[in-house]
Structures are given as C-alpha cells and as structure tokens.
Design an enzyme around this catalytic site. Structure first.
Site, PDB file in Angstrom:
ATOM      1  N   TYR A   1       0.820  -1.212   0.000  1.00  0.00           N
ATOM      2  CA  TYR A   1       0.000   0.000   0.000  1.00  0.00           C
ATOM      3  C   TYR A   1       0.855   1.264   0.000  1.00  0.00           C
ATOM      4  CZ  TYR A   1      -3.760  -3.135   1.688  1.00  0.00           C
ATOM      5  OH  TYR A   1      -4.666  -4.162   1.849  1.00  0.00           O
TER       6      TYR A   1
ATOM      7  N   HIS B   1       1.020 -11.794   2.280  1.00  0.00           N
ATOM      8  CA  HIS B   1      -0.036 -11.086   1.545  1.00  0.00           C
ATOM      9  C   HIS B   1      -0.661 -11.961   0.464  1.00  0.00           C
ATOM     10  CE1 HIS B   1      -1.415  -6.794   0.357  1.00  0.00           C
ATOM     11  NE2 HIS B   1      -2.349  -7.671   0.094  1.00  0.00           N
TER      12      HIS B   1
END
Length: 257
Positions: free
Chosen positions: A40, A98
């Site tokens: 992010y 992730h």
C-alpha cells in the site's frame, strides 16, 4: 471467530498524511484494529496517524502484510524490520503473508515468520488470499498457531469452505472489500434486507459478515462512513436475512490473483 476487534479499518489508498487522518479519526471513534500492507506504500503515514490519536499503542491491534516480492527468508526479516520502522513501533500484532505467489516458499517464508514471533517483533501470524490446501500446508509448517486468514469476502464473493476451515481449526477470517467496492447497493437481495431493516445495503453487508463470525475491515475516509461501519457491526440480522444473502448465485471477484 472472531476474536479480532471489528470493524477494523482497511487503509489501502490512505497513502498521504491528509488521507491518513481517517486512521486518527477512526481510533478516536473507538476503532481498535488498523490494517495496512507493504504494497500500500502507506505504512509511514498510517504509523504517524496512529501516533496522533489519543489511544495507547498497546490498545491498537495493528496488522501489516509482507508483499509477494519479499517472501524469501532474509527478505521477510528485512522488509518487516523496515515496516516496523515506518510504522514507528517495536512490534505488530499481526503479520500476514499477503499472497502465496512470486517468492513465496512455504518452508522458508514461514520459518522467517516464526522467527519474528520468537523475537517479539510479531505477536501473531496470518496469511491472506490462500486456498484451503495452502492453509493446511501453512498450518503444518508453522510453529506459531495460524491466527487469521484475510480474504476478499462479500455477498458477491462467498467462500463458505474458508469459513468452515477456520471454524474447524480455530483461527479468524478477516474480510476485505466487505462492501464489494460499493456493488452491494445494486444487489437485489441485499437491498431487500436493507429495506426490511430501514438501513443501507452497506450496513447489511457488514452485518451479514459479522453474523457469520467474520472480522470486517472496510476502508473509509470520512467520519460519516466510519461511524456508519461501526453502527453496521451492531446490526442484528435474523436467520432468514442471512439465508437470503447466502443464496445469491452471482459471483464478482474484485481482486483476482
């Protein structure tokens, strides 16, 4: 399910100091679960926003995720060190793999995660976007218990087999994109339940997940939406409501691999 504070705040896209003020606002409103990720590119501004809030760090459940290009053993350790520095903390409450792609090597990747737990830099280990088979493999390799599986989950993308696996093996499911990117407003079954309860389709989507014992982490940037998501978590649906949404047969996956 779920032992994690819900709702949490998803922070994808909150990547400037101005946008990240939503994190501070959320904590002041009573949120206690903040979710970010290396990919992010916002860990520093999220960490700063947590520091700005009048909430003790130990009262915040903070999660981040190691991206797919940093899952080799040494890279897990180094990228997590960098994440902690950016977040301005000595530890994270939950560290996720992730996605099990690219450099993911289950024995080596998960060995590094175990080492981070042993050193105190990580409290709990999680994975994200795994299949049941990948979950079984991870559980077998980890010394630390698997604490959570984060996955896309909403009325248009249902994976009951993942919920069943989590219940069977006693870990939490965390739903990202619980509002289907706003598409729940266009789903007749969700709209009908919302009309019945005099609320919004977004609130119904969150309440449906919470009724299943799932932790939700919708992204929100305004105080109005932050408050609405908190209120939605307290909305009670009856069995008929849940079954109606369970029966949706369309499928829309927002974040395929």
């Amino acid at each position: 399910m779920s032992d994690l504070p819900t709702p949490g705040l998803g922070t994808m896209g909150l990547d400037t100091p101005e946008k990240a003020t939503a994190v501070t606002t959320a904590l002041e409103l009573g949120y206690r679960h903040i979710d970010t990720a290396q990919i992010y590119d916002n860990e520093r501004v999220v960490g700063d926003a947590i520091t700005e809030a009048t909430v003790a760090r130990d009262d915040v459940f903070l999660a981040t995720k190691v991206w797919a290009d940093s899952l080799a053993y040494d890279d897990v350790l180094e990228s997590t060190r960098a994440s902690l520095e950016k977040l301005g903390t000595d530890y994270v409450d939950l560290l996720y793999v992730h996605r099990p792609i690219e450099t993911y090597d289950p024995p080596e990747t998960l060995r590094a995660f175990d080492e981070l737990v042993e050193s105190g830099r990580v409290e709990h280990v999680g994975v994200s976007n795994f299949t049941v088979e990948e979950l079984d493999e991870a559980r077998a390799l980890l010394d630390a218990p698997l604490a959570a599986h984060q996955t896309e989950y909403h009325p248009l993308f249902q994976r009951p087999e993942l919920l069943e696996h989590a219940r069977e093996h006693d870990y939490d499911v965390v739903a990202y994109s619980p509002l289907a990117g706003g598409r729940v407003r266009e789903v007749d079954e969700v709209v009908a339940v919302a009309t019945k309860h005099d609320t919004t389709p977004e609130a119904v989507s969150i309440a449906w997940l919470v009724a299943k014992g799932v932790c939700v982490i919708p992204k929100a940037s305004s105080e109005r939406h932050l408050r609405a998501n908190m209120e939605a978590s307290a909305l009670s649906l009856d069995a008929e409501d849940v079954e109606r949404i369970d029966g949706i047969e369309r499928e829309v996956e927002l974040f395929p691999e």
